[in-house]
Design a protein around this motif. Structure first.
Motif, PDB file in Angstrom:
ATOM      1  N   SER A  48       0.827  -1.205   0.000  1.00 38.61           N
ATOM      2  CA  SER A  48       0.000   0.000   0.000  1.00 38.61           C
ATOM      3  C   SER A  48       0.861   1.256   0.000  1.00 38.61           C
ATOM      4  N   THR A  49       2.039   1.197   0.633  1.00 38.28           N
ATOM      5  CA  THR A  49       2.960   2.324   0.604  1.00 38.28           C
ATOM      6  C   THR A  49       3.471   2.518  -0.816  1.00 38.28           C
ATOM      7  N   ASP A  50       3.843   1.423  -1.478  1.00 34.95           N
ATOM      8  CA  ASP A  50       4.321   1.514  -2.852  1.00 34.95           C
ATOM      9  C   ASP A  50       3.272   2.154  -3.752  1.00 34.95           C
ATOM     10  N   LEU A  51       2.000   1.866  -3.516  1.00 33.80           N
ATOM     11  CA  LEU A  51       0.934   2.410  -4.359  1.00 33.80           C
ATOM     12  C   LEU A  51       0.793   3.916  -4.203  1.00 33.80           C
ATOM     13  N   ILE A  52       1.047   4.446  -3.036  1.00 34.44           N
ATOM     14  CA  ILE A  52       0.891   5.887  -2.814  1.00 34.44           C
ATOM     15  C   ILE A  52       2.032   6.677  -3.431  1.00 34.44           C
ATOM     16  N   VAL A  53       3.220   6.115  -3.442  1.00 33.59           N
ATOM     17  CA  VAL A  53       4.382   6.818  -3.981  1.00 33.59           C
ATOM     18  C   VAL A  53       4.144   7.165  -5.451  1.00 33.59           C
ATOM     19  N   GLY A  54       4.358   8.428  -5.794  1.00 29.60           N
ATOM     20  CA  GLY A  54       4.208   8.868  -7.178  1.00 29.60           C
ATOM     21  C   GLY A  54       3.551  10.231  -7.270  1.00 29.60           C
ATOM     22  N   LYS A  55       3.208  10.616  -8.502  1.00 28.09           N
ATOM     23  CA  LYS A  55       2.571  11.902  -8.780  1.00 28.09           C
ATOM     24  C   LYS A  55       1.080  11.684  -8.960  1.00 28.09           C
ATOM     25  N   TRP A  56       0.269  12.513  -8.275  1.00 25.69           N
ATOM     26  CA  TRP A  56      -1.177  12.393  -8.301  1.00 25.69           C
ATOM     27  C   TRP A  56      -1.813  13.727  -8.684  1.00 25.69           C
ATOM     28  N   MET A  57      -2.812  13.662  -9.558  1.00 22.28           N
ATOM     29  CA  MET A  57      -3.571  14.849  -9.959  1.00 22.28           C
ATOM     30  C   MET A  57      -5.015  14.698  -9.492  1.00 22.28           C
ATOM     31  N   THR A  58      -5.530  15.743  -8.871  1.00 22.01           N
ATOM     32  CA  THR A  58      -6.930  15.735  -8.445  1.00 22.01           C
ATOM     33  C   THR A  58      -7.832  15.747  -9.675  1.00 22.01           C
ATOM     34  N   ILE A  59      -8.866  14.892  -9.654  1.00 23.14           N
ATOM     35  CA  ILE A  59      -9.833  14.889 -10.757  1.00 23.14           C
ATOM     36  C   ILE A  59     -11.255  15.136 -10.256  1.00 23.14           C
ATOM     37  N   ALA A  60     -11.465  15.120  -8.936  1.00 19.74           N
ATOM     38  CA  ALA A  60     -12.796  15.385  -8.389  1.00 19.74           C
ATOM     39  C   ALA A  60     -12.684  15.745  -6.912  1.00 19.74           C
ATOM     40  N   THR A  61     -13.546  16.665  -6.478  1.00 22.21           N
ATOM     41  CA  THR A  61     -13.687  17.009  -5.064  1.00 22.21           C
ATOM     42  C   THR A  61     -15.163  17.254  -4.802  1.00 22.21           C
ATOM     43  N   VAL A  62     -15.725  16.470  -3.878  1.00 24.47           N
ATOM     44  CA  VAL A  62     -17.157  16.541  -3.602  1.00 24.47           C
ATOM     45  C   VAL A  62     -17.367  16.707  -2.095  1.00 24.47           C
ATOM     46  N   ALA A  63     -18.195  17.686  -1.733  1.00 24.86           N
ATOM     47  CA  ALA A  63     -18.536  17.917  -0.329  1.00 24.86           C
ATOM     48  C   ALA A  63     -19.685  17.008   0.081  1.00 24.86           C
ATOM     49  N   ASP A  64     -19.746  16.680   1.364  1.00 21.99           N
ATOM     50  CA  ASP A  64     -20.803  15.795   1.865  1.00 21.99           C
ATOM     51  C   ASP A  64     -22.159  16.492   1.965  1.00 21.99           C
ATOM     52  N   ARG A  65     -22.169  17.805   1.791  1.00 26.39           N
ATOM     53  CA  ARG A  65     -23.411  18.581   1.818  1.00 26.39           C
ATOM     54  C   ARG A  65     -23.142  19.888   1.093  1.00 26.39           C
TER      55      ARG A  65
END
Length: 160
Positions: free
Chosen positions: A32-49
């Protein structure tokens, strides 16, 4: 920092120490640590309300649609040494801003991703983590007229 507040809670790996000479070898990160390592781009942000987004006067739940294009190509970069930083991407909102933004350290603890920046911990629940997607939920807030409103936001990242 916007990367910390967008993010989704990061990795703490517990190690059990023993007295053998093999302990002098560098520990192998967990999958799971290996999976997090890298470059990530946000594609969505949703509020709970419905909440106010910083650049609108109406209540919305889809926060990502309201973001400026110069923010939509930003990256968060998680390194194997448990540090992270922000990358402004190809377009900047402020041309004079540095390409690489300050970050901090990260750790994973169970299903939590913890980002530590300037001594402050931001904890996110990891909803999904695989080779291409990271989805986290964490607490956010906004302030209007000195009144602070908290809400939960789910952020989806795509690995670059």
């Amino acid at each position: 920092m916007k990367y910390t507040k967008m993010l989704v809670a990061l990795l703490a790996t517990s190690l059990v120490l023993s007295c053998s000479k093999k302990d002098n070898l560098k520990p192998t990160p967990s999958p799971s640590t290996d999976l997090i390592v890298g470059k990530w781009m946000t594609i969505a942000t949703v509020a709970d309300r419905p909440v106010y987004h910083w650049n609108t006067t109406e209540l919305v739940t889809n926060l990502w649609d309201r973001e400026k294009d110069c923010i939509k190509d930003d990256l968060i970069v998680f390194k194997p040494d448990n540090t992270f930083y922000g990358d402004e991407g190809a377009s900047k909102c402020d041309a004079s801003a540095p390409q690489i933004q300050d970050g901090g350290t990260w750790k994973k603890s169970g299903t939590s991703l913890i980002l530590i920046e300037d001594g402050v911990e931001y904890t996110y629940t990891i909803n999904q983590l695989d080779d291409t997607s990271l989805v986290v939920t964490g607490r956010r807030f906004y302030i209007i007229n000195n009144d602070t409103t908290f809400f939960m936001a789910t952020v989806t990242y795509k690995k670059q």
